[in-house]
Scaffold this active site. Sequence first.
Site, PDB file in Angstrom:
ATOM      1  N   THR A 132       0.825  -1.212   0.000  1.00  0.00           N
ATOM      2  CA  THR A 132       0.000   0.000   0.000  1.00  0.00           C
ATOM      3  C   THR A 132       0.858   1.261   0.000  1.00  0.00           C
ATOM      4  OG1 THR A 132      -1.456   1.272   1.461  1.00  0.00           O
ATOM      5  CG2 THR A 132      -0.109  -0.369   2.523  1.00  0.00           C
ATOM      6  N   ASP A 133       0.266   2.365  -0.462  1.00  0.00           N
ATOM      7  CA  ASP A 133       0.960   3.657  -0.396  1.00  0.00           C
ATOM      8  C   ASP A 133       1.050   4.174   1.036  1.00  0.00           C
ATOM      9  OD1 ASP A 133      -1.746   4.284  -0.010  1.00  0.00           O
ATOM     10  OD2 ASP A 133      -1.807   5.868  -1.527  1.00  0.00           O
ATOM     11  N   GLU A 134       0.270   3.563   1.954  1.00  0.00           N
ATOM     12  CA  GLU A 134       0.209   4.097   3.320  1.00  0.00           C
ATOM     13  C   GLU A 134       1.533   3.927   4.057  1.00  0.00           C
ATOM     14  OE1 GLU A 134      -3.471   3.419   5.409  1.00  0.00           O
ATOM     15  OE2 GLU A 134      -4.565   3.172   3.535  1.00  0.00           O
ATOM     16  N   TYR A 158      -1.746  -0.417  11.034  1.00  0.00           N
ATOM     17  CA  TYR A 158      -1.898  -1.084   9.738  1.00  0.00           C
ATOM     18  C   TYR A 158      -0.705  -0.787   8.834  1.00  0.00           C
ATOM     19  CZ  TYR A 158      -3.285  -1.572   4.828  1.00  0.00           C
ATOM     20  OH  TYR A 158      -3.299  -1.875   3.491  1.00  0.00           O
ATOM     21  N   LYS A 162       2.281  -3.274   7.378  1.00  0.00           N
ATOM     22  CA  LYS A 162       2.542  -3.477   5.949  1.00  0.00           C
ATOM     23  C   LYS A 162       3.990  -3.078   5.627  1.00  0.00           C
ATOM     24  CE  LYS A 162       0.169  -4.598   3.020  1.00  0.00           C
ATOM     25  NZ  LYS A 162      -0.190  -5.936   2.474  1.00  0.00           N
TER      26      LYS A 162
HETATM   27  P1  NAD Z   1      -9.464  -7.409   2.484  1.00  0.00           P
HETATM   28  O1  NAD Z   1      -9.402  -7.134   3.958  1.00  0.00           O
HETATM   29  O2  NAD Z   1     -10.725  -7.140   1.741  1.00  0.00           O
HETATM   30  O3  NAD Z   1      -9.108  -8.942   2.219  1.00  0.00           O
HETATM   31  C1  NAD Z   1      -8.070  -9.606   2.882  1.00  0.00           C
HETATM   32  C2  NAD Z   1      -8.226 -11.104   2.618  1.00  0.00           C
HETATM   33  O4  NAD Z   1      -7.124 -11.762   3.272  1.00  0.00           O
HETATM   34  C3  NAD Z   1      -9.500 -11.682   3.199  1.00  0.00           C
HETATM   35  O5  NAD Z   1     -10.093 -12.552   2.268  1.00  0.00           O
HETATM   36  C4  NAD Z   1      -9.036 -12.448   4.428  1.00  0.00           C
HETATM   37  O6  NAD Z   1      -9.847 -13.572   4.742  1.00  0.00           O
HETATM   38  C5  NAD Z   1      -7.641 -12.874   3.996  1.00  0.00           C
HETATM   39  N1  NAD Z   1      -6.730 -13.113   5.142  1.00  0.00           N
HETATM   40  C6  NAD Z   1      -6.557 -12.325   6.239  1.00  0.00           C
HETATM   41  N2  NAD Z   1      -5.648 -12.877   7.050  1.00  0.00           N
HETATM   42  C7  NAD Z   1      -5.224 -14.026   6.453  1.00  0.00           C
HETATM   43  C8  NAD Z   1      -4.268 -15.013   6.800  1.00  0.00           C
HETATM   44  N3  NAD Z   1      -3.581 -14.950   7.946  1.00  0.00           N
HETATM   45  N4  NAD Z   1      -4.071 -16.038   5.944  1.00  0.00           N
HETATM   46  C9  NAD Z   1      -4.783 -16.128   4.795  1.00  0.00           C
HETATM   47  N5  NAD Z   1      -5.703 -15.231   4.423  1.00  0.00           N
HETATM   48  C10 NAD Z   1      -5.907 -14.177   5.248  1.00  0.00           C
HETATM   49  O7  NAD Z   1      -8.230  -6.607   1.882  1.00  0.00           O
HETATM   50  P2  NAD Z   1      -8.089  -5.946   0.433  1.00  0.00           P
HETATM   51  O8  NAD Z   1      -8.627  -4.572   0.477  1.00  0.00           O
HETATM   52  O9  NAD Z   1      -8.577  -6.906  -0.592  1.00  0.00           O
HETATM   53  O10 NAD Z   1      -6.509  -5.816   0.343  1.00  0.00           O
HETATM   54  C11 NAD Z   1      -5.715  -6.872  -0.219  1.00  0.00           C
HETATM   55  C12 NAD Z   1      -4.252  -6.482  -0.146  1.00  0.00           C
HETATM   56  O11 NAD Z   1      -4.057  -5.250  -0.849  1.00  0.00           O
HETATM   57  C13 NAD Z   1      -3.767  -6.217   1.276  1.00  0.00           C
HETATM   58  O12 NAD Z   1      -2.467  -6.722   1.397  1.00  0.00           O
HETATM   59  C14 NAD Z   1      -3.769  -4.698   1.401  1.00  0.00           C
HETATM   60  O13 NAD Z   1      -2.789  -4.256   2.318  1.00  0.00           O
HETATM   61  C15 NAD Z   1      -3.417  -4.302  -0.014  1.00  0.00           C
HETATM   62  N6  NAD Z   1      -3.927  -2.979  -0.457  1.00  0.00           N
HETATM   63  C16 NAD Z   1      -5.237  -2.645  -0.282  1.00  0.00           C
HETATM   64  C17 NAD Z   1      -5.706  -1.418  -0.752  1.00  0.00           C
HETATM   65  C18 NAD Z   1      -7.154  -1.025  -0.621  1.00  0.00           C
HETATM   66  O14 NAD Z   1      -7.515   0.114  -0.935  1.00  0.00           O
HETATM   67  N7  NAD Z   1      -8.052  -1.911  -0.180  1.00  0.00           N
HETATM   68  C19 NAD Z   1      -4.825  -0.541  -1.385  1.00  0.00           C
HETATM   69  C20 NAD Z   1      -3.477  -0.921  -1.553  1.00  0.00           C
HETATM   70  C21 NAD Z   1      -3.051  -2.150  -1.093  1.00  0.00           C
HETATM   71  P1  TYD Z   2     -10.740   3.948   4.350  1.00  0.00           P
HETATM   72  O1  TYD Z   2     -11.697   3.551   3.282  1.00  0.00           O
HETATM   73  O2  TYD Z   2     -10.854   3.327   5.703  1.00  0.00           O
HETATM   74  O3  TYD Z   2      -9.271   3.766   3.755  1.00  0.00           O
HETATM   75  P2  TYD Z   2      -7.829   4.266   4.354  1.00  0.00           P
HETATM   76  O4  TYD Z   2      -8.002   4.693   5.769  1.00  0.00           O
HETATM   77  O5  TYD Z   2      -7.009   3.029   4.237  1.00  0.00           O
HETATM   78  O6  TYD Z   2      -7.385   5.379   3.459  1.00  0.00           O
HETATM   79  O7  TYD Z   2     -10.863   5.523   4.543  1.00  0.00           O
HETATM   80  C1  TYD Z   2     -10.686   6.402   3.450  1.00  0.00           C
HETATM   81  C2  TYD Z   2     -10.748   7.806   3.991  1.00  0.00           C
HETATM   82  O8  TYD Z   2     -12.091   8.068   4.446  1.00  0.00           O
HETATM   83  C3  TYD Z   2      -9.857   8.043   5.200  1.00  0.00           C
HETATM   84  O9  TYD Z   2      -9.353   9.375   5.146  1.00  0.00           O
HETATM   85  C4  TYD Z   2     -10.787   7.889   6.379  1.00  0.00           C
HETATM   86  C5  TYD Z   2     -12.109   8.392   5.835  1.00  0.00           C
HETATM   87  N1  TYD Z   2     -13.332   7.769   6.399  1.00  0.00           N
HETATM   88  C6  TYD Z   2     -14.391   8.578   6.838  1.00  0.00           C
HETATM   89  O10 TYD Z   2     -14.326   9.820   6.779  1.00  0.00           O
HETATM   90  N2  TYD Z   2     -15.508   7.971   7.347  1.00  0.00           N
HETATM   91  C7  TYD Z   2     -15.613   6.611   7.457  1.00  0.00           C
HETATM   92  O11 TYD Z   2     -16.670   6.112   7.961  1.00  0.00           O
HETATM   93  C8  TYD Z   2     -14.527   5.807   6.993  1.00  0.00           C
HETATM   94  C9  TYD Z   2     -14.609   4.303   7.083  1.00  0.00           C
HETATM   95  C10 TYD Z   2     -13.411   6.433   6.462  1.00  0.00           C
END
Ligand code: NAD
Ligand code: TYD
Length: 353
Positions: A132-134, A158, A162
């Site tokens: 992630t960019d975070e 988080y 990561k």
């Molecule tokens: P998500 O929380 O929707 O899904 C995570 C999945 O991992 C779930 O299916 C969960 O059951 C599985 N999981 C959790 N712990 C596990 C373990 N110990 N062993 C096996 N499986 C396990 O997450 P997401 O949003 O789909 O993100 C997927 C990846 O992308 C993550 O690594 C996250 O850090 C990265 N990412 C997410 C975003 C975003 O905006 N959602 C952006 C950049 C990177």
């Molecule tokens: P989120 O979707 O949780 O992603 P991330 O924190 O990983 O960027 O949140 C996106 C942005 O929206 C973040 O600045 C937090 C804000 N946010 C709200 O304002 N209200 C909410 O209920 C949630 C879940 C997030």
Amino acid sequence: MILVTGGAGFIGSNFVLDWLAVQDEPVLNLDKLTYAGNLENLAALQGDARHVFVQGDIGDPALVRTLLAKHEPRAVLNFAAESHVDRSIHAPGTFIDTNVVGTFRLLDEVRAYWSELPPAQKEAFRFLHVSTDEVYGSLAPADPAFGEQNRYEPNSPYSASKAASDHMVRAYHHTYGLPVLTTNCSNNYGPFHFPEKLIPLVIVNALAGKPLPVYGDGQQIRDWLYVGDHCSAIRRVLEAGRVGETYNVGGWNEKPNLDIVRTICALLDELRPRADGRRYAEQVAFVKDRPGHDRRYAIDARKIERELGWKPAETFETGIRKTVQWYLAHADWVQRVQSGAYRDWIAQQYAAA
Ligand code: NAD
Ligand code: TYD
């Protein structure tokens, strides 16, 4: 075949569906099925022999060893993680367990498997880590977007977990020569997004007549990318990325949260007007800010564009419209997600707001 971890989550399930839509190479999907894992996301693959699902933990060395020996994947793509910042603030322990220790255990089993492969397969093998960019921390308004050379300054449990996993991936390349690739992507949105994250939460709450919780002043900026574009970037990096490199992935779509919420409200006003004729934006509720809330993320995606020729297919306008339409057409999916553990979480998270 390829081994995908976390393939029942939001991005992982989109990746598995997209992968099998564009090619026939089978996918072994290892997912623990935490609250965020939902096999319903993969219902379209029922009976499809190209998809093999195994419920299990990336931190279970014996299981991972058995799976690697049995299926002999040519690549491992690690999506599995705990992914929600707010949950990491309430309970950081599981983020350490999965994102740090789990990734380490997975890496170690993959290294053992990879080191025994015949030379040609060893050369071609890849471990792709989805991050992630975070990890780069928070930007001031005038700062340039995050490049791959930015120092790591993670601010939440988080992002710190990561960042730690990224460092282990890097170390396994540097120390043991494991052929790794890392992608650091900005915020995703799209189908199957669990409705605890901003965009799906706002859509679902708006339709249910509930408040739309905006943290603090709503002027925090995120850089949004449609999930299908993240998936195409990962496919491209797997195919042509330079071993040991990291690639930042983003769509040049910086937007303040309040703009996102208002855009969704306007789309719903158009596509599913409120029965009382009022505007969804009236449901916006400013709530207590997230502790340590990062102010701004922005991705400089020039490296992946230049080196690998990747470009997103969706603009924010096309992607968010598709997403709202998807949620309108999948009320049953939302309802089943909400009848699970999700409901307890929402009650706990917003009770004090
Ligand atoms: P998500 O929380 O929707 O899904 C995570 C999945 O991992 C779930 O299916 C969960 O059951 C599985 N999981 C959790 N712990 C596990 C373990 N110990 N062993 C096996 N499986 C396990 O997450 P997401 O949003 O789909 O993100 C997927 C990846 O992308 C993550 O690594 C996250 O850090 C990265 N990412 C997410 C975003 C975003 O905006 N959602 C952006 C950049 C990177
Ligand atoms: P989120 O979707 O949780 O992603 P991330 O924190 O990983 O960027 O949140 C996106 C942005 O929206 C973040 O600045 C937090 C804000 N946010 C709200 O304002 N209200 C909410 O209920 C949630 C879940 C997030």
